[in-house]
Design a protein around this motif. Structure first.
Motif, PDB file in Angstrom:
ATOM      1  N   THR A  54       0.740  -1.072  -0.134  1.00 42.24           N
ATOM      2  CA  THR A  54       0.078  -0.241  -0.037  1.00 42.24           C
ATOM      3  C   THR A  54       0.888   1.216   0.103  1.00 42.24           C
ATOM      4  O   THR A  54       1.421   1.728   0.943  1.00 42.24           O
ATOM      5  N   GLY A  55       1.038   1.751  -1.141  1.00 40.70           N
ATOM      6  CA  GLY A  55       1.794   3.013  -1.222  1.00 40.70           C
ATOM      7  C   GLY A  55       3.371   2.360  -1.161  1.00 40.70           C
ATOM      8  O   GLY A  55       3.909   1.626  -1.750  1.00 40.70           O
ATOM      9  N   THR A  56       4.085   3.072   0.032  1.00 38.21           N
ATOM     10  CA  THR A  56       5.436   2.384   0.522  1.00 38.21           C
ATOM     11  C   THR A  56       5.389   1.503   1.609  1.00 38.21           C
ATOM     12  O   THR A  56       6.386   1.045   1.775  1.00 38.21           O
ATOM     13  N   LYS A  57       4.268   1.065   2.116  1.00 41.26           N
ATOM     14  CA  LYS A  57       4.224   0.261   3.224  1.00 41.26           C
ATOM     15  C   LYS A  57       3.986  -1.100   2.391  1.00 41.26           C
ATOM     16  O   LYS A  57       3.091  -1.342   1.677  1.00 41.26           O
ATOM     17  N   VAL A  58       4.738  -2.201   3.222  1.00 39.38           N
ATOM     18  CA  VAL A  58       4.648  -3.656   2.509  1.00 39.38           C
ATOM     19  C   VAL A  58       4.618  -4.303   3.857  1.00 39.38           C
ATOM     20  O   VAL A  58       5.358  -4.244   4.727  1.00 39.38           O
ATOM     21  N   LEU A  59       3.300  -5.185   3.788  1.00 36.17           N
ATOM     22  CA  LEU A  59       3.111  -6.011   4.678  1.00 36.17           C
ATOM     23  C   LEU A  59       3.285  -7.331   4.378  1.00 36.17           C
ATOM     24  O   LEU A  59       2.709  -7.916   3.409  1.00 36.17           O
ATOM     25  N   THR A  60       4.046  -8.424   4.938  1.00 39.69           N
ATOM     26  CA  THR A  60       4.171  -9.764   4.502  1.00 39.69           C
ATOM     27  C   THR A  60       4.027 -10.605   5.635  1.00 39.69           C
ATOM     28  O   THR A  60       4.373 -10.292   6.695  1.00 39.69           O
ATOM     29  N   ASN A  61       3.028 -11.437   5.410  1.00 37.66           N
ATOM     30  CA  ASN A  61       2.812 -12.551   6.544  1.00 37.66           C
ATOM     31  C   ASN A  61       3.043 -13.852   5.680  1.00 37.66           C
ATOM     32  O   ASN A  61       2.456 -14.396   4.487  1.00 37.66           O
ATOM     33  N   VAL A  62       3.575 -14.954   6.467  1.00 34.01           N
ATOM     34  CA  VAL A  62       3.818 -16.198   5.976  1.00 34.01           C
ATOM     35  C   VAL A  62       3.385 -17.139   7.058  1.00 34.01           C
ATOM     36  O   VAL A  62       3.373 -16.862   8.317  1.00 34.01           O
ATOM     37  N   PHE A  63       2.183 -18.162   6.642  1.00 33.34           N
ATOM     38  CA  PHE A  63       1.670 -18.930   7.492  1.00 33.34           C
ATOM     39  C   PHE A  63       1.261 -20.143   6.886  1.00 33.34           C
ATOM     40  O   PHE A  63       1.374 -20.414   5.646  1.00 33.34           O
ATOM     41  N   THR A  64       0.924 -21.099   7.863  1.00 28.79           N
ATOM     42  CA  THR A  64       0.498 -22.532   7.299  1.00 28.79           C
ATOM     43  C   THR A  64      -0.891 -22.659   7.912  1.00 28.79           C
ATOM     44  O   THR A  64      -1.026 -22.581   9.134  1.00 28.79           O
ATOM     45  N   ILE A  65      -1.571 -23.064   7.132  1.00 28.16           N
ATOM     46  CA  ILE A  65      -3.036 -23.237   7.567  1.00 28.16           C
ATOM     47  C   ILE A  65      -3.055 -24.335   8.808  1.00 28.16           C
ATOM     48  O   ILE A  65      -2.358 -25.320   8.847  1.00 28.16           O
ATOM     49  N   GLY A  66      -3.991 -23.851   9.816  1.00 32.15           N
ATOM     50  CA  GLY A  66      -4.158 -24.778  10.964  1.00 32.15           C
ATOM     51  C   GLY A  66      -2.882 -24.644  11.937  1.00 32.15           C
ATOM     52  O   GLY A  66      -3.108 -25.138  12.958  1.00 32.15           O
ATOM     53  N   GLN A  67      -2.010 -23.864  11.936  1.00 34.22           N
ATOM     54  CA  GLN A  67      -0.767 -23.659  12.611  1.00 34.22           C
ATOM     55  C   GLN A  67      -0.388 -22.364  13.223  1.00 34.22           C
ATOM     56  O   GLN A  67      -0.675 -21.200  12.431  1.00 34.22           O
ATOM     57  N   GLU A  68      -0.065 -22.091  14.334  1.00 33.78           N
ATOM     58  CA  GLU A  68       0.117 -20.802  14.848  1.00 33.78           C
ATOM     59  C   GLU A  68       1.233 -20.184  14.022  1.00 33.78           C
ATOM     60  O   GLU A  68       2.257 -20.882  13.862  1.00 33.78           O
ATOM     61  N   ALA A  69       1.221 -18.653  13.857  1.00 38.60           N
ATOM     62  CA  ALA A  69       2.010 -17.797  13.414  1.00 38.60           C
ATOM     63  C   ALA A  69       1.896 -16.557  13.817  1.00 38.60           C
ATOM     64  O   ALA A  69       1.069 -16.120  14.508  1.00 38.60           O
ATOM     65  N   ASP A  70       3.184 -16.102  13.473  1.00 36.79           N
ATOM     66  CA  ASP A  70       3.213 -14.513  13.757  1.00 36.79           C
ATOM     67  C   ASP A  70       2.427 -13.748  12.820  1.00 36.79           C
ATOM     68  O   ASP A  70       3.236 -13.751  11.517  1.00 36.79           O
ATOM     69  N   ILE A  71       1.508 -13.044  12.906  1.00 36.99           N
ATOM     70  CA  ILE A  71       1.000 -12.138  11.838  1.00 36.99           C
ATOM     71  C   ILE A  71       1.003 -10.648  12.147  1.00 36.99           C
ATOM     72  O   ILE A  71       0.704 -10.275  13.318  1.00 36.99           O
ATOM     73  N   GLU A  72       1.571  -9.925  11.180  1.00 31.09           N
ATOM     74  CA  GLU A  72       1.479  -8.411  11.481  1.00 31.09           C
ATOM     75  C   GLU A  72       0.198  -7.875  11.081  1.00 31.09           C
ATOM     76  O   GLU A  72      -0.400  -8.371   9.965  1.00 31.09           O
ATOM     77  N   THR A  73      -0.445  -7.059  11.752  1.00 36.63           N
ATOM     78  CA  THR A  73      -1.618  -6.501  11.853  1.00 36.63           C
ATOM     79  C   THR A  73      -1.623  -5.049  11.045  1.00 36.63           C
ATOM     80  O   THR A  73      -0.316  -4.714  10.698  1.00 36.63           O
TER      81      THR A  73
END
Length: 128
Positions: A54-73
């Motif tokens: 979004t503009g200059t902001k880049v938000l990347t999240n990596v996850f596996t279905i059903g497994q806990e992950a660190d998600i950036e809001t």
């Protein structure tokens, strides 16, 4: 149906009210309301990499279905969460926000964020 692809934001509803409710500063809300973000999704089985620019902001999240992950809001916080898949929908709860991303057809991605009675809906179309 695979989520893999690039999706350009076409329209959104409830942006200003939702962003105010989650504590985004007014200047960022003003800047962000007219920016057409680009979402890139890479799916390999149950593994996902989602990059939203979004503009200059880049938000990347990596996850596996059903497994806990660190998600950036949206506010930049990192939250431990589990993403679940129900058919063509990805669902996750981040703090008090419920996010549902649905691949409506092969070319339309609808992301609905809900906080209490506030709803922010984003509709994106496949560009690649």
């Amino acid at each position: 149906m695979s989520f893999t692809g690039k999706y350009q934001l076409e329209s959104h509803e409830g942006f200003v009210e939702f962003m105010k409710a989650i504590g985004l500063p007014d200047d960022l809300i003003e800047k962000g309301k007219d920016i057409k973000s680009l979402s890139e999704i890479e799916q390999n089985g149950d593994q996902f990499k989602v990059t939203v620019t979004t503009g200059t902001k880049v938000l990347t999240n990596v996850f596996t279905i059903g497994q806990e992950a660190d998600i950036e809001t949206l506010t930049g916080d990192k939250v431990k969460a589990v993403v679940n898949q129900e058919g063509n929908k990805l669902k996750v709860v981040l703090n008090k926000i419920t996010s549902v991303t649905e691949l409506v057809d092969g070319n339309t991605l609808v992301n609905t964020l809900t906080l209490g009675n506030l709803v922010y809906k984003r509709i994106s179309k496949r560009v690649a």
